[in-house]
Design a protein around this motif. Structure first.
Motif, PDB file in Angstrom:
ATOM      1  N   UNK A   1       0.866  -1.182   0.000  1.00 15.95           N
ATOM      2  CA  UNK A   1       0.000   0.000   0.000  1.00 15.95           C
ATOM      3  C   UNK A   1       0.899   1.226   0.000  1.00 15.95           C
ATOM      4  N   UNK A   2       0.752   2.087  -1.010  1.00 16.25           N
ATOM      5  CA  UNK A   2       1.787   3.087  -1.292  1.00 16.25           C
ATOM      6  C   UNK A   2       1.517   4.478  -0.723  1.00 16.25           C
ATOM      7  N   UNK A   3       0.524   4.613   0.150  1.00 16.71           N
ATOM      8  CA  UNK A   3       0.263   5.909   0.768  1.00 16.71           C
ATOM      9  C   UNK A   3      -1.012   6.546   0.260  1.00 16.71           C
ATOM     10  N   UNK A   4      -1.429   7.617   0.938  1.00 13.12           N
ATOM     11  CA  UNK A   4      -2.720   8.233   0.635  1.00 13.12           C
ATOM     12  C   UNK A   4      -2.569   9.742   0.465  1.00 13.12           C
ATOM     13  N   UNK A   5      -3.379  10.339  -0.418  1.00 14.59           N
ATOM     14  CA  UNK A   5      -3.347  11.801  -0.563  1.00 14.59           C
ATOM     15  C   UNK A   5      -4.113  12.497   0.552  1.00 14.59           C
TER      16      UNK A   5
END
Length: 277
Positions: free
Chosen positions: A236-240
């Protein structure tokens, strides 16, 4: 597709029809990906596969990961909204694999929780072993495909209860995943994807993977120096920006009855109704 634990593999054709893969493959899992299963599927005569009736058909997660590796504070605007400095290296934590549920399954607010939050994220699915990679090209060659993930988080458990972030990330149902595993060749530029999330019809997150601090290739390369990434593993590569944590008080954390909808360009859409554990 099907009941939890008894899902059957399926394929979405170019016309939006669901095709039954049970006569072709037993499961879309790490072993299948490691054996170049996606390349073999590309050679299948799709028109010869049975069409499934999608009415009342549950969509399960496209892969059951061996491990879920998560990257924190990986969008510039999200770091800004939470008051955190941009990291000089990826912030890494693990999420329990049994948090994975289907894209439209219920998300449960844990008992005692008052700060359950949403996070739309680009999920990377590993297709071949990755260890000690030295270039972006090597890293992207290890990516089987991409999917939508909701990295549901309990902020009190994560930030106020001491210890690691994992306990605010690993509650049951905290990783809706899917609906599709979209092969890497269908997403030529993972750094040019829009991500959006709504709660009760209100747009809360509207970002782009262009805003990542560390792009997909660098994340995979970097992680390969700290752990072996195996086929079927998920990142999971992160969230804005736009999570409840970053909103003014009173922060609009999730409660039972809320409806979460999220999507990423080219990867499909999720919808969850929030329940109570």
């Amino acid at each position: 597709m099907g009941a939890p634990g008894r899902e059957a593999p399926a394929l979405l054709d170019d016309g939006g029809r669901l095709r039954d893969l049970r006569g072709v493959v037993d499961d879309i899992d790490g072993a299948f990906l490691a054996a170049d299963g996606l390349a073999r599927l590309a050679a299948v005569a799709v028109d010869d596969l049975p069409v499934l009736d999608r009415t009342d058909l549950r969509v399960g997660p496209p892969v059951r990961p061996g491990k879920i590796v998560c990257i924190g504070l990986n969008y510039r605007d999200h770091a800004a909204e939470t008051g955190a400095p941009l990291p000089s290296e990826p912030v890494v934590f693990l999420k329990a694999p049994d948090t994975v549920v289907g894209p439209d399954d219920t998300v449960l607010v844990p008992r005692g929780s008052t700060k359950t939050d949403w996070e739309v994220e680009l999920a990377v699915v590993i297709g071949r072993p990755a260890r000690y990679l030295t270039s972006a090209e090597e890293a992207l060659a290890c990516v089987a495909g991409y999917a939508v993930a909701n990295d549901v988080s309990e902020r009190e458990f994560q930030l106020e209860r001491g210890g690691q972030w994992d306990k605010g990330k690993s509650c049951e149902t905290f990783n809706p995943f899917g609906p599709w595993l979209v092969s890497a060749d269908e997403i030529p530029d993972p750094q040019n994807l829009g991500l959006r999330l709504w709660v009760n019809g209100r747009l809360r997150q509207d970002g782009s993977t262009k805003d990542m601090v560390f792009p997909v290739a660098e994340i995979v390369r970097y992680l390969s120096w700290f752990m072996v990434l195996h086929p079927g593993d998920v990142i999971n590569t992160g969230t804005p920006a736009g999570v409840a944590l970053g909103q003014p008080d009173p922060k609009p954390y999730l409660t039972a009855g809320d409806v979460i909808e999220l999507e990423i360009d080219g990867l499909g859409r999720q919808r969850q109704v929030v329940g109570q554990a």
